[in-house]
Every structure is written in C-alpha cells, then in structure tokens.
Design an enzyme around this catalytic site. Structure first.
Site, PDB file in Angstrom:
ATOM      1  CD  GLU A   1      -3.997  -2.890  -7.737  1.00 40.69           C
ATOM      2  OE1 GLU A   1      -5.197  -3.198  -7.560  1.00 40.69           O
ATOM      3  OE2 GLU A   1      -3.051  -3.624  -7.389  1.00 40.69           O
TER       4      GLU A   1
ATOM      5  CG  ASP B   1      -3.693  -0.632  -4.605  1.00 41.47           C
ATOM      6  OD1 ASP B   1      -3.981   0.339  -5.327  1.00 41.47           O
ATOM      7  OD2 ASP B   1      -4.542  -1.349  -4.049  1.00 41.47           O
TER       8      ASP B   1
ATOM      9  CE  LYS C   1      -4.083  -1.841  -0.062  1.00 39.76           C
ATOM     10  NZ  LYS C   1      -4.920  -1.709  -1.277  1.00 39.76           N
TER      11      LYS C   1
ATOM     12  CE  LYS D   1     -11.059  -4.871  -5.166  1.00 37.97           C
ATOM     13  NZ  LYS D   1     -10.646  -3.517  -4.892  1.00 37.97           N
TER      14      LYS D   1
ATOM     15  CG  ASP E   1      -9.259  -1.953  -7.612  1.00 38.21           C
ATOM     16  OD1 ASP E   1     -10.486  -1.953  -7.783  1.00 38.21           O
ATOM     17  OD2 ASP E   1      -8.731  -2.431  -6.602  1.00 38.21           O
TER      18      ASP E   1
END
Length: 367
Positions: free
Chosen positions: A218, A193, A165, A265, A241
């Site tokens: 990401e 990400d 992260k 998702k 995403d």
C-alpha cells in the site's frame, strides 16, 4: 427546504491505545475534529465530521478546518441542502481548493437530505449491498516485540485483517513485517502500508526481500509515477491511498495501470459527494475499493460505513471503525461492530443520534 442555521464544534478525541505512529517519526496523540450541524427550516438537523491526522498526513490540518468553515458556511444559508451537487459547486465557487474544509459541510447536507427523505444514507448512495463490512486494524510502528504483541492481540480479539505500518528504515521494516507475519495465523490478511515514506529504490529493496510473505503493498512512494515504477517489478497486489486526491488522479492511476485497489478518504476528496462519484467510476473501471477517512468518531465512521456498504461486495476490500480508536463519545449510538464486521446504525440519514451536550460550546454559529 432551506438551510436555516449552521453550528461548528471543536472536539479533541484522544486515542485509546496512545500515540499513533507512522514512518519518519510522525505521530499523533488524538484526532482533532470539527463537527458541523446544519439545521433546515423543517427543523431537521444533519451532522458532519472531519478530523485530520495531525499536520503531517494529508494536505489538511485542524486549525485550517476551524478557520475555513466560517468562511464557507454563510454562503450556504438559504440554500436547499438536498441539492447536493449544487451545494458542492457553490462551495467550490466561494472557496478555492481546500477540499477537507468542505467535507463536514457536505456530509451534513447528505445526512440532512436522507433524514428528510426518511431513508438511511446507504439507500441514497446506491443501496445496501450487504449487511456488514469486514474491518481491519492497524499495527503501528514500534519495536519487534511491541508489533508482534499488538498483532496477536488484534487477532485474539477476532480481527482477521491487519495493516502493518512500514515506510521507515527498510531493513528494520523487513524485520517488522517478517516478525508480524510469523506471529499471526496463516491466512491472516496483511497490508504493508508505507504511507508514501519510501523512494522507489527503497520500496524495491523491501519488496524483493519479502517475496515469501503474502501481503498487499500500500502506497510505497509519493507520486503515481514512482509507485508505477515499483509496480512494474512487483509480484503482489498494490493499493494506492495518498495518491487518490481527485477524479482526475484516479483516472490517471487507471490509465497507467498503477494499482489494483484504491483507498478513498472522504475528507481528502472533499466530502461524500465526490467520494461517491469517484467510488462509482472506480468500481466500473475494476478497482477494489476501501472507503474511509483521515479520522473522526461516530459521525464520520457512520459515513464511512454507509459508503462501504453501498459499494458492491465483490469490489469492497475492507472498512475501519474509527469510533473505537478514541476515548470520547459524541453520540448516543454508533455504527454496530460485531467481531470483525461493521454495519450501519438503524434510522434515517447517518443513523447517528448526536448528543450536543458532549460537544461543548460551538466555536462558530450562524443563522
């Protein structure tokens, strides 16, 4: 076959490892799930689950799900749950937008339809492409020592894929990723990400300073256009995403050439029906695919596993075992995890044997 009754349960699922931390101080202590049971006049029951990651991650929040399900569910009574496209159109007709609220209901209909056909859900989603999908695990925001220690522990437990992260202070994140990359064996797959936490300026700073590290970028920025502006100077693969909110958004990403891969998702897209549709088109367009969700336990993880294993292996990035994140159980069984790989449970539908006694009293019931 007709839908005879619908029940909805509220289940809080605390995290095994404590708070889940992202950039900009965002954190959650648990998945706040709604679990739906749809029973047909045949006596069969299908299960669905949806859990937002707090109020900050997606355009979804737990109280919204609990309020929305009772608005939609009465309209489904008497309809054939196997008419999955028809069920989807009906939900979109009676309740505008809010796809996350529809996700658990749609998932339960898929589970029920596959149980009625006496086949695993993966069969109805296109067929099993492999027995197991490789999983990744998350290195959440923390101090350099905390992140390095967590990365080492994950690798020691047999996982070879990390999502680190970032998306906070750029210079701190450069140190974080450099430290994590140095702490794990060469060849470890790393995704950085940012969860849309940066401006293009910040994302370019990070990318320029970390050129010597092998990773996939990401979702550095919020909009497709912002991410595209970063991609133009990037010498690494990019996955989007949060930008993948619909079929139209996916097609725009393809038109611009804004990504190499997509993370789909289930709840953000409105359920298994639309996730499968977007997955199939994206595969044909050449994207690499990850199918997952915003959260959940055994039921939602099973749906992710069935969608992952029906994705062509050469187009599949990885999967995630959410049921291992939480301290509570909702079923007698779970998607099997062996080392760093996850499969689907045996049996028809999702293959999950839900234990209603673990769910408490329904907060909504009709039929």
């Amino acid at each position: 076959m007709q839908i005879k009754s619908i029940k909805a349960y509220h289940v809080v699922q605390p995290f095994v490892d404590g708070p889940y931390r992202m950039s900009k101080g965002r954190q959650a202590d648990a998945f706040d799930a709604v679990i739906v049971a749809i029973t047909a006049d045949s006596g069969l029951t299908g299960w669905g689950e949806m859990a937002p990651l707090g109020n900050f991650y997606s355009a979804a929040f737990p109280a919204g799900t609990r309020a929305g399900v009772p608005e939609i569910a009465p309209h489904l009574i008497g309809h054939d749950p196997r008419g999955l496209a028809s069920i989807g159109r009906l939900m979109d007709t009676v309740f505008k937008g809010h796809p996350y609220i529809k996700s658990a209901l749609d998932m339960a209909c898929w589970d029920l339809a596959a149980r009625a056909a006496d086949v695993p859900l993966v069969t109805m989603l296109g067929g099993r492409e492999s027995d197991m999908a490789e999983t990744y695990r998350v290195v959440t925001h923390g101090t350099l020592d905390q992140m390095a220690a967590l990365a080492k522990r994950i690798i020691a437990e047999g996982c070879r894929r990390l999502q680190v992260k970032v998306g906070g202070n750029v210079h701190d994140d450069i140190e974080r990723v450099t430290t994590v990359a140095s702490a794990v064996p060469k060849g470890t797959v790393i995704f950085c990400d940012a969860n849309a936490g940066w401006t293009p300026y910040q994302a370019r700073q990070f990318a320029d300073a970390t050129r010597g590290i092998d990773y996939t970028f990401e979702q550095p920025c919020t909009t497709i256009e912002e991410n595209m502006s970063v991609r133009r100077m990037l010498d690494k693969p990019m996955v989007l995403d949060e930008s993948v909110t619909s079929l139209e958004a996916m097609l725009e990403i393809h038109r611009l050439g804004a990504a190499d891969g997509l993370t789909l998702k289930i709840s953000r897209l409105g359920g298994v029906t639309k996730t499968r549709q977007i997955r199939d088109v994206a595969v044909d367009l050449g994207f690499m695919i990850t199918v997952e969700d915003t959260g959940g336990a055994e039921i939602d993880t099973a749906a992710m596993a069935h969608l992952s294993l029906s994705t062509p292996e050469e187009r599949r990035l990885h999967a995630i075992a959410f049921h291992q994140w939480v301290t509570v159980r909702t079923a007698f069984n779970a998607p099997p995890v062996t080392g760093s790989h996850m499969g689907v449970p045996d049996g028809p539908g999702l293959g999950i044997d839900v234990d209603p006694s673990l769910l408490g009293k329904p907060f909504f019931e009709i039929g």
